[in-house]
Design a protein around this motif. Structure first.
Motif, mmCIF file in Angstrom:
data_model
loop_
_atom_site.group_PDB
_atom_site.id
_atom_site.type_symbol
_atom_site.label_atom_id
_atom_site.label_comp_id
_atom_site.label_asym_id
_atom_site.label_seq_id
_atom_site.Cartn_x
_atom_site.Cartn_y
_atom_site.Cartn_z
ATOM 1 N N VAL A 268 48.324 7.880 57.128
ATOM 2 C CA VAL A 268 48.109 7.232 58.420
ATOM 3 C C VAL A 268 48.738 5.847 58.457
ATOM 4 C CG1 VAL A 268 45.967 8.457 58.874
ATOM 5 C CG2 VAL A 268 45.876 6.209 57.824
ATOM 6 N N LEU A 269 49.148 5.313 57.303
ATOM 7 C CA LEU A 269 49.877 4.048 57.312
ATOM 8 C C LEU A 269 51.349 4.276 57.620
ATOM 9 C CD1 LEU A 269 48.298 2.267 54.234
ATOM 10 C CD2 LEU A 269 47.964 1.716 56.634
ATOM 11 N N GLY A 270 51.729 5.544 57.799
ATOM 12 C CA GLY A 270 53.112 5.832 58.158
ATOM 13 C C GLY A 270 54.008 6.087 56.961
ATOM 14 N N LEU A 271 53.433 6.153 55.744
ATOM 15 C CA LEU A 271 54.257 6.435 54.566
ATOM 16 C C LEU A 271 54.764 7.871 54.648
ATOM 17 C CD1 LEU A 271 52.030 4.860 51.762
ATOM 18 C CD2 LEU A 271 54.092 3.894 52.721
ATOM 19 N N GLN B 9 56.875 9.003 49.783
ATOM 20 C CA GLN B 9 56.279 7.706 49.454
ATOM 21 C C GLN B 9 54.808 7.849 49.083
ATOM 22 O OE1 GLN B 9 57.354 5.663 53.079
ATOM 23 N NE2 GLN B 9 58.693 4.262 51.977
ATOM 24 N N MET C 80 60.003 22.442 61.585
ATOM 25 C CA MET C 80 59.222 22.219 60.364
ATOM 26 C C MET C 80 59.151 23.497 59.549
ATOM 27 S SD MET C 80 57.842 19.850 58.805
ATOM 28 C CE MET C 80 57.055 19.907 57.211
ATOM 29 N N ARG D 190 40.587 12.196 64.812
ATOM 30 C CA ARG D 190 41.587 12.547 63.787
ATOM 31 C C ARG D 190 42.770 13.322 64.388
ATOM 32 N NH1 ARG D 190 40.130 12.685 58.316
ATOM 33 N NH2 ARG D 190 40.929 14.792 58.079
ATOM 34 N N ASN E 40 45.942 10.811 65.589
ATOM 35 C CA ASN E 40 47.089 10.436 64.760
ATOM 36 C C ASN E 40 47.548 11.590 63.874
ATOM 37 O OD1 ASN E 40 45.022 10.492 62.963
ATOM 38 N ND2 ASN E 40 45.355 8.430 62.145
ATOM 39 N N LEU F 127 46.002 13.789 61.983
ATOM 40 C CA LEU F 127 45.350 14.222 60.747
ATOM 41 C C LEU F 127 44.771 15.621 60.912
ATOM 42 C CD1 LEU F 127 43.450 11.126 59.291
ATOM 43 C CD2 LEU F 127 45.463 12.285 58.390
ATOM 44 N N GLU G 195 56.705 16.958 62.669
ATOM 45 C CA GLU G 195 56.183 15.933 61.766
ATOM 46 C C GLU G 195 56.687 14.541 62.155
ATOM 47 O OE1 GLU G 195 53.711 14.807 58.765
ATOM 48 O OE2 GLU G 195 53.946 16.792 59.655
ATOM 49 N N ARG H 123 54.640 10.852 62.589
ATOM 50 C CA ARG H 123 54.948 9.607 61.882
ATOM 51 C C ARG H 123 55.215 8.474 62.862
ATOM 52 N NH1 ARG H 123 58.816 9.165 57.074
ATOM 53 N NH2 ARG H 123 57.745 7.181 57.028
ATOM 54 N N ARG I 93 51.861 7.258 63.849
ATOM 55 C CA ARG I 93 51.123 6.583 62.781
ATOM 56 C C ARG I 93 51.614 5.157 62.561
ATOM 57 N NH1 ARG I 93 50.555 11.679 58.592
ATOM 58 N NH2 ARG I 93 48.869 12.695 59.731
ATOM 59 N N LYS I 94 52.881 4.919 62.894
ATOM 60 C CA LYS I 94 53.391 3.559 62.745
ATOM 61 C C LYS I 94 52.775 2.628 63.783
ATOM 62 C CE LYS I 94 57.796 4.930 60.780
ATOM 63 N NZ LYS I 94 59.191 5.221 61.088
ATOM 64 N N MET J 246 44.121 3.187 61.470
ATOM 65 C CA MET J 246 42.880 3.944 61.350
ATOM 66 C C MET J 246 42.031 3.390 60.217
ATOM 67 S SD MET J 246 42.309 8.013 61.040
ATOM 68 C CE MET J 246 40.789 8.706 61.662
ATOM 69 N N ALA K 269 52.348 -0.776 53.166
ATOM 70 C CA ALA K 269 53.020 -0.138 54.309
ATOM 71 C C ALA K 269 54.007 -1.092 55.015
ATOM 72 C CB ALA K 269 51.998 0.415 55.282
ATOM 73 N N LYS L 282 57.034 -1.023 52.698
ATOM 74 C CA LYS L 282 57.703 0.263 52.475
ATOM 75 C C LYS L 282 58.037 1.004 53.773
ATOM 76 C CE LYS L 282 57.516 0.036 47.992
ATOM 77 N NZ LYS L 282 58.726 -0.040 47.162
ATOM 78 N N VAL L 283 57.221 0.818 54.801
ATOM 79 C CA VAL L 283 57.471 1.557 56.039
ATOM 80 C C VAL L 283 58.252 0.711 57.034
ATOM 81 C CG1 VAL L 283 56.406 2.746 57.985
ATOM 82 C CG2 VAL L 283 55.417 2.944 55.705
ATOM 83 N N ARG M 269 44.227 -3.881 56.321
ATOM 84 C CA ARG M 269 45.350 -3.028 55.945
ATOM 85 C C ARG M 269 45.930 -2.327 57.174
ATOM 86 N NH1 ARG M 269 44.460 1.817 51.677
ATOM 87 N NH2 ARG M 269 43.301 2.712 53.421
ATOM 88 N N ALA M 270 45.019 -1.855 58.040
ATOM 89 C CA ALA M 270 45.495 -1.177 59.247
ATOM 90 C C ALA M 270 46.161 -2.170 60.195
ATOM 91 C CB ALA M 270 44.330 -0.469 59.930
ATOM 92 N N LEU N 133 50.072 -3.562 60.118
ATOM 93 C CA LEU N 133 51.210 -2.884 60.737
ATOM 94 C C LEU N 133 51.325 -3.242 62.220
ATOM 95 C CD1 LEU N 133 50.759 0.574 59.023
ATOM 96 C CD2 LEU N 133 52.744 -0.906 58.784
#
Lengths: 324, 296, 247
Positions: free
Chosen positions: A224-227, A231, B1, C49, C52, C54, C75, C79, C82-83, C87, C107, C110-111, C155-156, C159
Motif C-alpha cells: 500500500v506504500l506503492g512499492l 521491491q 495481467m 480495503r 486501494n 487490497l 495492477e 499502484r 496506492r501512490k 493506509m 517509500a 524507493k517509490v 509513514r503513510a 507520501l
C-alpha cells in the motif's frame, strides 16, 4: 531412594571418567607420537602447494583468522566495523587469486591445492554459489506460477532424497558428460558446483521456512506504500526471512564445512584427504589416533569459529537490540 | 495481467526445456563418442567382483542386479540397526540433559557439542581404524567375543566394517536426536513436572509416562528427518569398505562405465528407502497422535 | 465540492457464497471525514480495503481519485492509486527490521525517488508533528503500541497522500494509548485531509466525522451526519448497535 540412585550414577560416571582419563593420559605419555602431525604442518595447511609459493595460501588463511578475530573481538563501531562486511566478501576472490595465481603471481594448478586451504575454499566457494541459488529455489517454490513452483519443488525434493556422496561422485562423473565436448572444468570446480547444487536444495527449505514466518500483513503494508512486487520482496520480505532463517543457515554452513571432507573419498587432498595420504606413508603407519585427534581439533575449531561468527551476525542484525 | 503470467510461465517452461535439451544433447554426443548407449541389459551380466558381507548367498558369477540387491540388503541392515540404536542413545542423552544430576547433564552436553562439530566421515574412520581394528581379542563372559576380526554376539557374527559404520552412525545421529529430544522436553510446560512430582511419581517414571508422551508430537517430525539423514549418511560406509548399496553401485559403475543408469538406480533406491522411512514414521505419528487425542 | 471516492454497487463474495459486500454504493468528497461503523463481520474493513486494491472486486466499480477499479482492473491502476492513498492498519504493520526513520523514508526514496536528505527531513517533521521525534532511531519493537501507530500514520503521510484510510487504528491499543492516536487523527482532519475511518470510537465519530455510515451484513444501512446518527438514528439495526456500544 532417589538420592542414592543419584549418588550411584555420579560414582559410576566418575569411575568411567577416571578410567578414560587415565587411559588417555597413559596413551599421551607413553603411546602417542605426534611427529606425524608436527613434521607435516605445512601439508595440513596448504597441501602440496609449491614450497616457494606457500606464503600465498598462508597469507590468505592468516587474513581469514585476523578477520575472524577482528569481527568477534574488535571495536563495536567506527570505520573498522563499517568496512568488515565488504572485506569479508572480498576474501573469496582474494583467496582464488592467491591460490590460482595470475595477475603478477605465478600460476598454480588446482592439482596442487590442498589441506585446510582447500577445505575453506570449497566451503566458501560452494556456499557463495548455493545461497543465491537456494533463495531463488525457495522463491520459486512459493511462486504463484505453477510451472515455476513444480520445477523448484521437484529439484529440491530430488536433491534432498539422494546422499551427498552420490551427488559428488556423479558430479565428478556426469558433469563432463553433460557439457559440450571439448569444454572441460577441473576437479575442484566440479566439486564446488556439485556441493552448491546439493546445498542449495537444503538452503531453499530453510529460506522457505523463513519466508513462511513473515506475516502476509508485511507484504500488504509494503504494497500500500506503492512499492512494486520486486521491491516488496527485496526491501521488506527477504531481509526479514533471511534473518529468521539465519540459525538454520548457520547449521547448513557448518554442515557444508564438515561435508567437504567427503571429497577425500573422491580423491581431493583437502584436510582429510591429505591426512589419508599421510597415513598411507610407511613412515607414519598406524598413527591413526594422533592424526584423527588432530583433525578433529582442527575441524572442531573451524566449525566453532563459523558458528560464533554466525551468532555474532545474528546479534548484529537483531532489530530489538538496544539502538542507544 | 493474466496474459503476462501465462507468458512468464511459457518462458520459464521453454527455458527449462531448452536447458534440459541442451544437456541431453551434450549427453547424447558424449555417449556416442564413448560408444556407450543407454540401457539396462548389463544388469544381467556377471558382476565378477566378490562381496565381503552377504546376507543372502552371492558369488562373483552372479549378476550385477543380484550384487546390487545384496548391497541394498546390507544398507537396510545397517540403517535399521542404526535407527534403533541412535534413537535409544539420543533419547537417553536428551533426557540426561534435563536430569538433576549435574555430572550426567554436563556429560550429555559435552557429547552433543563434541560430536556435532566433527565430520561424520572422520568419526567413521576413527571407529574403524582406531576403535575396532585396534581391538585386542577378548572374550567377555563367553557370550560376546571382541576382536579385530569382528564381534561375536550370542552366535551372531558381526564384521568390523559393519560395527564401525553402525557405531559411527549411531553416535553421530544420536547427538542430533538428543538435541531434538531436549527441545521437545523443554517445550512441555514446567507445570507438568511439578504436577507429577506433587503426585509422588519418581523422575524416571514421570519422564517416561508424563513428559515424553507430551513431547512426542513436537519430536516426531524432526526425528523423521534425522532418520532420513541417517539413511543417506550410511553411504559413507564406502570409506571403511562396508559393501552397502552405494559401495556396490560405485564398483559397478567403475567396471561398466554405466554412470547414468547407475545414478538412476541409486536415485530410485533412495526414493524407495525414503518412502519406507517417512511412510513408517507417518503411520507411527498417526498412531501416537491418535492415542494422545483419544486419551484427552 | 469534488468527489474523491465513488463506489457503485460493490460486490465481494467469499467462498460458500458469503457476501462481504453486497451492493455498496457511496461517495466520499474531498476534504471530508467519513466514519464507517458496524458490527464485526459487517464488511466495513473489506470495504475500505477495496479502495486501494487490497481486496479484489467481484462486481461493481470504484472511482478513486479518477482511477477506475473494477473486477478486471490492471495492477498498474492499483499502484497508481496506492501512490496517492495512504493506509493505516489495526496492527500497525511497521517493518520490524528497519528503524523508525527508515520505515518512514522507505517509500518516498524507493517509490517517489526523493533525495535521502529531503525524505529524512520530511520524516523528522512528521515525527515532530506526531510528538515522537526522539524515537526516530529506535526500532519498532522498542516502541509502545500507541507510538508505533503514530509512526504508521507518519509513514503513510510521508507520501503526501490525497486520501487516508484508517482500518480500526485503535482496536489493538491499550485503552490508555488510544487518545494519543485519536489526537493525531483529529489534527489531520482539521488540516483538511480526506479520511475514511473504520472505528468503534463513538467519541471520535461524534466529534470529527462529517458523516457516519453504518454497515451490516455487507450492506449500507444508513448514512447520516453524526448529530442525527447518534441521537436519532433512522434504522432499528443502527439503534441496537449504538445501544450495545454504549454499554
Amino acid at each position: 531412594m532417589n538420592r542414592w540412585l543419584d549418588r550411584g550414577i555420579t560414582l559410576l560416571l566418575l569411575a568411567l571418567l577416571g578410567w578414560a582419563g587415565w587411559s588417555i593420559l597413559h596413551w599421551l605419555l607413553v603411546g602417542a607420537d605426534w611427529s606425524v602431525v608436527t613434521t607435516n604442518l605445512p601439508l595440513y595447511a596448504v597441501g602440496s602447494f609449491p614450497a616457494d609459493q606457500r606464503w600465498r595460501p598462508l597469507l590468505w588463511m592468516a587474513a581469514l583468522i585476523t578477520l575472524t578475530l577482528l569481527t568477534l573481538t574488535g571495536p563495536k563501531r567506527g570505520w573498522v566495523r563499517r568496512w568488515l562486511p565488504l572485506v569479508w566478501i572480498a576474501m573469496a576472490p582474494l583467496g582464488l587469486w592467491l591460490l590460482a595465481g595470475g595477475l603478477g603471481l605465478l600460476p598454480v594448478g588446482t592439482r596442487s591445492w590442498g589441506g585446510l586451504t582447500l577445505t575453506l575454499l570449497l566451503t566458501g566457494g560452494s556456499g557463495a554459489l548455493a545461497l543465491p541459488l537456494g533463495i531463488l529455489l525457495a522463491l520459486g517454490r512459493r511462486s504463484e506460477l505453477p510451472v515455476l513452483r513444480w520445477s523448484s519443488a521437484a529439484y529440491i525434493e530430488l536433491m534432498r532424497a539422494v546422499p551427498l556422496i552420490a551427488v559428488l561422485f556423479f558430479g565428478q562423473l556426469l558433469i563432463p558428460l553433460f557439457l559440450p565436448p571439448g569444454l572441460e572444468i577441473n576437479r575442484v570446480l566440479r566439486a564446488v558446483v556439485a556441493f552448491a547444487l546439493f546445498a542449495a536444495a537444503y538452503i531453499a527449505e530453510d529460506v522457505r521456512g523463513g519466508l513462511q514466518a513473515i506475516p502476509p500483513t508485511q507484504r500488504e503494508a509494503a504494497a500500500v506504500l506503492g512499492l512494486s512486487p520486486r521491491q516488496v520482496l527485496q526491501l521488506v520480505v527477504l531481509p526479514q526471512a533471511l534473518r529468521v532463517a539465519l540459525p538454520s543457515l548457520t547449521n547448513q554452513a557448518v554442515g557444508l564445512l564438515q561435508n567437504t571432507s567427503l571429497m577425500a573419498i573422491l580423491g581431493l587432498v583437502e584436510l582429510l584427504g591429505i591426512s589419508r595420504s599421510l597415513l598411507a606413508n610407511p613412515a607414519f603407519i598406524g598413527r591413526y589416533l594422533e592424526v584423527y585427534l588432530w583433525l578433529a581439533a582442527v575441524y572442531w575449531l573451524a566449525c566453532s569459529a563459523m558458528a560464533l561468527l554466525a551468532r555474532h551476525l545474528e546479534v548484529q542484525l537483531d532489530p530489538a537490540r538496544s539502538a542507544s | 495481467m493474466r496474459q503476462r503470467r501465462l507468458l512468464v510461465q511459457v518462458g520459464v517452461a521453454a527455458l527449462l526445456i531448452g536447458l534440459l535439451a541442451l544437456l541431453v544433447n551434450n549427453l547424447a554426443v558424449n555417449l556416442i563418442r564413448t560408444g556407450l548407449g543407454l540401457g539396462f541389459g548389463w544388469l544381467g551380466r556377471p558382476a565378477g567382483f566378490a562381496l565381503a558381507e552377504t546376507a543372502l548367498p552371492y558369488a562373483p558369477s552372479d549378476s550385477y542386479l543380484w550384487a546390487l540387491t545384496i548391497g541394498w540388503l546390507n544398507s537396510l541392515k545397517v540403517i535399521a540397526a542404526g535407527l534403533v540404536l541412535a534413537t535409544g542413545l539420543g533419547v537417553a542423552a536428551g533426557a540426561a540433559r534435563s536430569s538433576n544430576n549435574r555430572l550426567l547433564r554436563s556429560l550429555a552436553a559435552g557429547y552433543v557439542a563434541l560430536i556435532r562439530q566433527v565430520p561424520l566421515l572422520l568419526q567413521l574412520l576413527f571407529w574403524y581404524f582406531v576403535a575396532f581394528l585396534g581391538l585386542p581379542s577378548v572374550p567377555i563372559g563367553g557370550l560376546i567375543r571382541l576382536s579385530n576380526q569382528g564381534i561375536q554376539l550370542l552366535g551372531l557374527n558381526l564384521s568390523v566394517e559393519f560395527c564401525a559404520v553402525l557405531v559411527g552412525l549411531t553416535v553421530f545421529t544420536g547427538a542430533s536426536i538428543a538435541e531434538i529430544v531436549r527441545g521437545g522436553i523443554n517445550a512441555v510446560p514446567r507445570g507438568q513436572w511439578e504436577a507429577f512430582r506433587s503426585l509422588g511419581l519418581g523422575e524416571g517414571l514421570g519422564l517416561r509416562r508424563i513428559v515424553l508422551p507430551q513431547a512426542l508430537p513436537a519430536i516426531l517430525p524432526a526425528l523423521t528427518s534425522q532418520y532420513l539423514n541417517l539413511a543417506k549418511n550410511s553411504t559413507l560406509a564406502i570409506a571403511v569398505g562396508y559393501a552397502d548399496l552405494y559401495a556396490v553401485s560405485d564398483t559397478t559403475i567403475t567396471q561398466t562405465g554405466r554412470a547414468i543408469e547407475g545414478f538412476l538406480l541409486l536415485l530410485l533406491s533412495f526414493l524407495l528407502l525414503n518412502l519406507l522411512i517417512s511412510g513408517g514414521m507417518a503411520a507411527f505419528n498417526r498412531a501416537v497422535l491418535g492415542r494422545l487425542n483419544r486419551s484427552r | 465540492m469534488t468527489v474523491a471516492i465513488r463506489a457503485t454497487d460493490l460486490v465481494k463474495s467469499y467462498s460458500q457464497g458469503v457476501r462481504a459486500l453486497d451492493g455498496v454504493t457511496l461517495e466520499v468528497n474531498r476534504g471530508e471525514v467519513l466514519v464507517v461503523m458496524g458490527p464485526s463481520g459487517s464488511g466495513k474493513s473489506t470495504l475500505i480495503r477495496t479502495f486501494n486494491g487490497l481486496e479484489s472486486l467481484d462486481g461493481g466499480a470504484l472511482d478513486v481519485l479518477g482511477v477506475r477499479l473494477d473486477a478486471t482492473h490492471a495492477e498498474r491502476q492499483v499502484r497508481e492509486i496506492r501512490k496517492r492513498v495512504g493506509m493505516v492498519f489495526q496492527q500497525f504493520n511497521l517493518f520490524p527490521h528497519l528503524s523508525i526513520l527508515d520505515n518512514i523514508t522507505l517509500a518516498p526514496i524507493k517509490v517517489q525517488q526523493r533525495a535521502k536528505a529531503a525524505a529524512e527531513q520530511r520524516a523528522m517533521d512528521l515525527l515532530d508533528q506526531m510528538g515522537i521525534r526522539e524515537q526516530a532511531h529506535k526500532y519498532p519493537a522498542q516502541l509502545s503500541g500507541g507510538q508505533q501507530q503514530r509512526v504508521a500514520i507518519a509513514r503513510a503521510l510521508a507520501l503526501d497522500p490525497e486520501v487516508m484510510l484508517f482500518d480500526e487504528p485503535t482496536s489493538a491499543l491499550d485503552p490508555e494509548r488510544v487518545k494519543e492516536v485519536l489526537d493525531a487523527m483529529r489534527q489531520l482532519a482539521k488540516g483538511g485531509m480526506t479520511m475514511v475511518v473504520v472505528t468503534h470510537e463513538l467519541g471520535f465519530a461524534r466529534e470529527v466525522a462529517d458523516r457516519v455510515m453504518f454497515m451490516d451484513r455487507g450492506q449500507v444501512v444508513e448514512t447520516s451526519d453524526p448529530e442525527t446518527f447518534f441521537s436519532n438514528a433512522r434504522e432499528e439495526r443502527s439503534r441496537r448497535f449504538l445501544n450495545q456500544m454504549q454499554h
